[in-house]
Scaffold this motif. Structure first.
Motif, PDB file in Angstrom:
ATOM      1  N   PRO A 102       4.263  -3.811  -7.890  1.00 33.84           N
ATOM      2  CA  PRO A 102       2.831  -3.721  -8.230  1.00 33.84           C
ATOM      3  C   PRO A 102       2.407  -4.785  -9.222  1.00 33.84           C
ATOM      4  N   ALA A 103       1.099  -4.838  -9.428  1.00 31.88           N
ATOM      5  CA  ALA A 103       0.528  -5.889 -10.277  1.00 31.88           C
ATOM      6  C   ALA A 103       0.981  -5.787 -11.720  1.00 31.88           C
ATOM      7  N   PHE A 104       1.338  -4.582 -12.183  1.00 27.96           N
ATOM      8  CA  PHE A 104       1.687  -4.456 -13.590  1.00 27.96           C
ATOM      9  C   PHE A 104       3.075  -5.028 -13.901  1.00 27.96           C
ATOM     10  N   LEU A 105       3.804  -5.444 -12.885  1.00 23.66           N
ATOM     11  CA  LEU A 105       5.137  -5.984 -13.112  1.00 23.66           C
ATOM     12  C   LEU A 105       5.166  -7.430 -12.630  1.00 23.66           C
ATOM     13  N   GLN A 106       4.962  -8.362 -13.544  1.00 24.08           N
ATOM     14  CA  GLN A 106       4.837  -9.779 -13.202  1.00 24.08           C
ATOM     15  C   GLN A 106       6.193 -10.477 -13.274  1.00 24.08           C
ATOM     16  N   LEU A 107       7.045 -10.161 -12.318  1.00 21.11           N
ATOM     17  CA  LEU A 107       8.379 -10.764 -12.289  1.00 21.11           C
ATOM     18  C   LEU A 107       8.334 -12.288 -12.165  1.00 21.11           C
ATOM     19  N   ALA A 162       9.146  -0.738 -16.847  1.00 16.91           N
ATOM     20  CA  ALA A 162       7.730  -0.464 -16.589  1.00 16.91           C
ATOM     21  C   ALA A 162       7.576   0.975 -16.122  1.00 16.91           C
ATOM     22  N   CYS A 163       6.486   1.569 -16.491  1.00 13.12           N
ATOM     23  CA  CYS A 163       6.181   2.932 -16.049  1.00 13.12           C
ATOM     24  C   CYS A 163       4.669   3.068 -15.950  1.00 13.12           C
ATOM     25  N   GLU A 164       4.188   3.541 -14.806  1.00  9.64           N
ATOM     26  CA  GLU A 164       2.743   3.694 -14.647  1.00  9.64           C
ATOM     27  C   GLU A 164       2.447   4.902 -13.768  1.00  9.64           C
ATOM     28  N   GLU A 165       1.401   5.608 -14.138  1.00  8.26           N
ATOM     29  CA  GLU A 165       0.991   6.797 -13.398  1.00  8.26           C
ATOM     30  C   GLU A 165       0.446   6.401 -12.024  1.00  8.26           C
ATOM     31  N   LEU A 166       0.747   7.239 -11.026  1.00  5.46           N
ATOM     32  CA  LEU A 166       0.181   7.047  -9.694  1.00  5.46           C
ATOM     33  C   LEU A 166      -1.115   7.848  -9.586  1.00  5.46           C
ATOM     34  N   VAL A 167      -2.090   7.244  -8.923  1.00  2.00           N
ATOM     35  CA  VAL A 167      -3.358   7.927  -8.649  1.00  2.00           C
ATOM     36  C   VAL A 167      -3.618   7.865  -7.147  1.00  2.00           C
ATOM     37  N   LEU A 168      -4.443   8.776  -6.694  1.00  2.00           N
ATOM     38  CA  LEU A 168      -4.807   8.787  -5.269  1.00  2.00           C
ATOM     39  C   LEU A 168      -6.002   7.878  -5.047  1.00  2.00           C
ATOM     40  N   VAL A 169      -5.960   7.070  -3.996  1.00  2.00           N
ATOM     41  CA  VAL A 169      -7.098   6.200  -3.663  1.00  2.00           C
ATOM     42  C   VAL A 169      -7.536   6.450  -2.227  1.00  2.00           C
ATOM     43  N   CYS A 170      -8.825   6.274  -2.017  1.00  3.57           N
ATOM     44  CA  CYS A 170      -9.396   6.316  -0.674  1.00  3.57           C
ATOM     45  C   CYS A 170     -10.592   5.379  -0.639  1.00  3.57           C
ATOM     46  N   LYS A 235     -10.860   3.297   5.745  1.00  2.00           N
ATOM     47  CA  LYS A 235     -11.052   4.755   5.893  1.00  2.00           C
ATOM     48  C   LYS A 235     -10.053   5.386   6.852  1.00  2.00           C
ATOM     49  N   LEU A 236      -8.867   4.774   6.975  1.00  2.00           N
ATOM     50  CA  LEU A 236      -7.851   5.301   7.884  1.00  2.00           C
ATOM     51  C   LEU A 236      -6.891   6.274   7.213  1.00  2.00           C
ATOM     52  N   GLY A 237      -7.011   6.431   5.916  1.00  2.00           N
ATOM     53  CA  GLY A 237      -6.146   7.369   5.213  1.00  2.00           C
ATOM     54  C   GLY A 237      -6.271   7.185   3.720  1.00  2.00           C
ATOM     55  N   VAL A 238      -5.484   7.984   2.991  1.00  2.00           N
ATOM     56  CA  VAL A 238      -5.425   7.887   1.533  1.00  2.00           C
ATOM     57  C   VAL A 238      -4.037   7.397   1.147  1.00  2.00           C
ATOM     58  N   ALA A 239      -3.877   7.029  -0.117  1.00  2.76           N
ATOM     59  CA  ALA A 239      -2.571   6.568  -0.594  1.00  2.76           C
ATOM     60  C   ALA A 239      -2.441   6.851  -2.071  1.00  2.76           C
ATOM     61  N   LEU A 240      -1.205   6.950  -2.519  1.00  2.00           N
ATOM     62  CA  LEU A 240      -0.901   7.085  -3.936  1.00  2.00           C
ATOM     63  C   LEU A 240      -0.361   5.748  -4.426  1.00  2.00           C
ATOM     64  N   VAL A 241      -1.048   5.179  -5.429  1.00  2.10           N
ATOM     65  CA  VAL A 241      -0.681   3.847  -5.919  1.00  2.10           C
ATOM     66  C   VAL A 241      -0.745   3.838  -7.447  1.00  2.10           C
ATOM     67  N   PRO A 242      -0.097   2.888  -8.107  1.00  3.69           N
ATOM     68  CA  PRO A 242      -0.211   2.767  -9.568  1.00  3.69           C
ATOM     69  C   PRO A 242      -1.649   2.534  -9.999  1.00  3.69           C
ATOM     70  N   GLN A 243      -1.968   2.987 -11.194  1.00  2.00           N
ATOM     71  CA  GLN A 243      -3.333   2.860 -11.708  1.00  2.00           C
ATOM     72  C   GLN A 243      -3.835   1.418 -11.701  1.00  2.00           C
ATOM     73  N   SER A 244      -2.972   0.477 -12.081  1.00  2.14           N
ATOM     74  CA  SER A 244      -3.414  -0.917 -12.140  1.00  2.14           C
ATOM     75  C   SER A 244      -3.791  -1.440 -10.768  1.00  2.14           C
ATOM     76  N   VAL A 245      -3.097  -0.952  -9.728  1.00  6.42           N
ATOM     77  CA  VAL A 245      -3.435  -1.365  -8.370  1.00  6.42           C
ATOM     78  C   VAL A 245      -4.799  -0.803  -7.983  1.00  6.42           C
ATOM     79  N   ALA A 246      -5.032   0.458  -8.320  1.00  6.88           N
ATOM     80  CA  ALA A 246      -6.339   1.064  -8.032  1.00  6.88           C
ATOM     81  C   ALA A 246      -7.456   0.307  -8.745  1.00  6.88           C
ATOM     82  N   ARG A 247      -7.226  -0.074 -10.005  1.00  7.64           N
ATOM     83  CA  ARG A 247      -8.247  -0.812 -10.741  1.00  7.64           C
ATOM     84  C   ARG A 247      -8.537  -2.164 -10.100  1.00  7.64           C
ATOM     85  N   SER A 248      -7.519  -2.787  -9.532  1.00 10.34           N
ATOM     86  CA  SER A 248      -7.723  -4.101  -8.925  1.00 10.34           C
ATOM     87  C   SER A 248      -8.585  -4.024  -7.665  1.00 10.34           C
ATOM     88  N   ARG A 249      -8.708  -2.845  -7.067  1.00  7.19           N
ATOM     89  CA  ARG A 249      -9.535  -2.669  -5.865  1.00  7.19           C
ATOM     90  C   ARG A 249     -10.659  -1.666  -6.114  1.00  7.19           C
TER      91      ARG A 249
END
Length: 294
Positions: A102-107, A162-170, A235-249
């Protein structure tokens, strides 16, 4: 034939004097003379013409001198190469990573920083599933691996990076839920987009639903984060992603807190035990902050 004998021979040849050569090498003249005589016996050839005032090389000695110097030079090069690796100034560092970090881990940022500091260390990066990375690590094919936290394995050490909470996105155009929070039971009737087995957050999410005895319906399985988000946006489904990913979209996706379970995606860096840790590995680990990369 010993390296000590070659050193004695080259010093005597260059100084054309056994006593001065012995003094330079800090050895007794008798020891140097005996060493060279043993070398001549082994080669079955006279290397020096000896006089009371000086020594000079024979034709065989001249031929042997260039070869002896090349051997000593190669040995010194080998010592330098080993010293550089031991000090972390050269060598090779092989790193593994799960796909779709995810975006929060800039390897890449850390890799670039390490390369800037230790440009003579060759870095390689491979991507694979978490299980494949662990297998490669155990076989010695990887020095380090970035992957989700896993059950302890003998001989493998981990450090949380790294540790980040997952949130649901749709999709913002979808009408799956009201409010700003959902629970797992509400998700049994909605279609999910998720990673393939053993990729990304899939194992963590599957375990959370299994522990809660809640079923879910995964209709799309993908191997990269971009495709996952694009499918959700359509609109084909929902997903659980890290918070930073949700913020980016956030312009195209709505996010919801999952209220009844603690879903934190922990990323660790794994390595073999201390006995296998090189200077380069230690130097790379020193570049990693304790709570994330970037």
């Amino acid at each position: 034939m010993e390296l000590r004998q070659l050193h004695h021979f080259v010093a005597a040849a260059r100084m054309e004097h056994f006593t001065r050569a012995a003094r330079k090498l800090n050895v007794a003249q008798s020891a140097l003379s005996a060493s060279i005589r043993a070398l001549e016996d082994e080669l079955s050839a006279q290397l020096f013409v000896r006089t009371t005032r000086k020594v000079r090389l024979t034709a065989s000695g001249q031929a042997f001198l260039s070869k002896a110097e090349k051997v000593l030079f190669s040995v010194e090069e080998a010592r330098d190469a080993v010293r550089a690796v031991e000090q972390g100034q050269a060598g090779r560092l092989t790193i593994g990573s799960v796909q779709s970090l995810p975006a929060f881990l800039q390897l890449p940022t850390v890799l670039a920083k390490f390369h800037g500091l230790y440009s003579q260390v060759e870095i390689s990066l491979v991507q694979a599933s978490a299980l494949n990375l662990l297998d490669k690590l155990e076989r010695g094919e990887l020095d380090l691996a970035f992957l989700p936290a896993f059950d302890a394995r003998r001989g493998i050490e981990t450090r949380l990076v790294a540790c980040e909470e997952l949130v649901l996105v749709c999709s913002r155009q979808a009408n799956f839920f009201s409010g700003d929070a959902v629970d797992l039971q509400q998700l049994t009737a909605v279609p999910f987009v998720d990673f393939e087995n053993d990729l990304g957050t899939r194992t963590l999410i599957d375990r959370a639903f299994a522990d809660a005895l809640v079923d879910r319906r995964v209709i799309f399985e993908v191997s990269d984060l971009g495709t996952l988000l694009n499918l959700v946006e359509q609109k084909l489904g929902v997903a659980l992603v890290p918070q930073s990913v949700a913020r980016s979209r956030q312009d195209t996706l709505k996010s919801y807190v999952v209220s009844d379970v603690d879903l934190c995606w922990e990323i660790v860096v794994a390595s073999r035990g201390q006995m296998s840790r090189t200077a380069s590995i230690a130097q790379f680990l020193d570049l990693l902050p304790m709570d994330g990369l970037g």
